[in-house]
Enzyme design. Structure first.
Site, short mmCIF file in Angstrom:
data_model
loop_
_atom_site.label_atom_id
_atom_site.label_comp_id
_atom_site.label_asym_id
_atom_site.label_seq_id
_atom_site.Cartn_x
_atom_site.Cartn_y
_atom_site.Cartn_z
NE ARG A 1 -58.02 -29.61 10.64
CZ ARG A 1 -57.58 -30.77 10.11
NH1 ARG A 1 -58.18 -31.26 9.04
NH2 ARG A 1 -56.59 -31.44 10.67
CD GLU B 1 -64.98 -31.77 10.86
OE1 GLU B 1 -64.28 -32.69 11.34
OE2 GLU B 1 -64.66 -31.13 9.86
CG HIS C 1 -62.70 -34.67 8.83
ND1 HIS C 1 -62.40 -33.60 9.64
CD2 HIS C 1 -61.54 -34.95 8.19
CE1 HIS C 1 -61.14 -33.25 9.49
NE2 HIS C 1 -60.59 -34.07 8.61
C1 DGY Z 1 -55.64 -34.55 8.81
O1 DGY Z 1 -54.82 -35.48 8.91
O2 DGY Z 1 -55.38 -33.42 9.20
C2 DGY Z 1 -56.94 -34.86 8.17
O3 DGY Z 1 -57.85 -33.84 8.29
C3 DGY Z 1 -57.53 -36.15 8.67
O4 DGY Z 1 -56.80 -37.18 8.17
#
Ligand code: DGY
Length: 331
Positions: A237, A266, A285
């Site tokens: 993240r 984002e 992402h």
């Molecule tokens: C999640 O699932 O948390 C990822 O960041 C995206 O697939």
């Protein structure tokens, strides 16, 4: 009366067909952009279940708009930092997520970014495309290799372990990890303090969840503790990194290079300073973005909703941890 289900985006094809076949009173945002907040708040009223994404904030505001009949929230993600878990649970709502199925895809892309950053792939591609590819030169675009090196994994959960396993195949000799506590692992990783990990690792990879404990933990001080030759990769993240401090670290050559699949915000605006560094590779992402994984993730959301609507326990429920432990959750 058919249960009312809100889904904030079109799902991958097979899961979408399955969702549509359930006979729900389905409210779905069908554009390929995030469902605007006003639409979400307006459409959540009276629904029994919600399928949401990591970009949808699930908080008291949304729950107030939804009403007391809402009993299931299924996020199509393994991370659930966008959900106010305590607020949701206080209203007796069950929370489902999608663990495990994205481990391989996410680990693959983490390795891809680590290799790309280590081997200066962005500079190489740009040079080839811009006509800077001259004769073969012994000292041009030299990167670093993995043989005999140390990997530091911040957050050795399922994904962290899968990343370590893959990078060890490239010659990593020693693996360190930092987390809430020591945990048995299948990759011979040694528990280390954050300072030790930062100082000793040639590759620092973030695989932790964003929590109160990890927010902004990669700040200027942390980058200063890393080797000047270190490669830094974050596929977890964006909020775990103090992004302005990363910019400063790159400006001051505190690290050799970095690879990011996650940023704040984002999408990252195209004029952001981070794009200008030749040694900063950024992806939008997409760590879990394989057809197989995304179908499975969406399928799990449908499973969670079906279970929730029938009053059964969710098959993929967010663990019922006290919030003090949730602070350190790893994927
Ligand atoms: C999640 O699932 O948390 C990822 O960041 C995206 O697939």
């Amino acid at each position: 009366m058919a249960p009312k289900v809100l889904c904030t985006r079109i799902l991958p094809p097979a899961a979408q067909r399955r969702l549509e076949a359930q006979g729900f009173d389905l409210v779905q945002w069908k554009k390929d952009t995030a469902m605007p907040r006003e639409e979400l708040l307006a459409n959540v009223a009276g629904v029994d279940a919600v399928i949401c994404l990591l970009s949808d904030q699930i908080n008291d505001e949304l729950l107030d708009h939804a009403g007391p009949q809402l009993k299931t929230i299924a996020t199509m993600s393994v991370g659930y930092d966008h959900i106010d878990v305590d607020a949701v649970r206080a209203r007796g709502i069950h929370i489902g997520y999608t663990p495990d199925v994205l481990t391989d895809a996410t680990a693959d892309l983490t390795v891809l970014l680590t290799l790309a950053a280590a081997r200066r792939m962005k500079e190489g591609i740009r040079a080839a495309e811009n006509g800077e590819w001259g004769e073969w030169r012994p000292t041009w675009l030299l990167g670093s290799q993995f043989t005999g090196k140390t990997l530091g994994v911040i957050g050795l959960g399922r994904i962290g372990e899968a990343v370590a396993k893959r990078l060890q195949a490239f010659g990593i000799q020693r693996t360190l990890y930092w987390g809430r506590k020591e945990r048995p692992n299948a990759v011979n990783a040694e528990f280390a303090s954050l300072d030790e990990l930062l100082a000793q690792s040639d590759y620092v990879v973030v695989c932790a969840a964003l929590t109160r404990a990890t927010k902004h933990m990669l700040n200027y001080d942390a980058f200063k503790k890393m080797k000047r030759t270190a490669v830094f990769v974050n596929t977890a993240r964006g909020g775990i990194v103090q992004q302005d401090d990363l910019v400063r670290a790159l400006e001051e050559n505190l690290i050799a290079s970095c690879g990011l699949d996650v940023t704040t915000p984002e999408p990252l605006p195209t004029d952001h300073r981070l794009y200008q560094f030749p040694n900063c590779t950024i992806l939008p992402h997409i760590a879990s973005a394989t057809i197989e994984t995304r179908e499975k993730m969406a399928d799990m959301c449908v499973d969670n909703v079906l279970a929730g609507l029938s009053g059964a326990a969710l098959p993929f429920a967010v663990p019922d941890q006290p919030s003090v432990l949730r602070k350190f959750f790893v994927y």
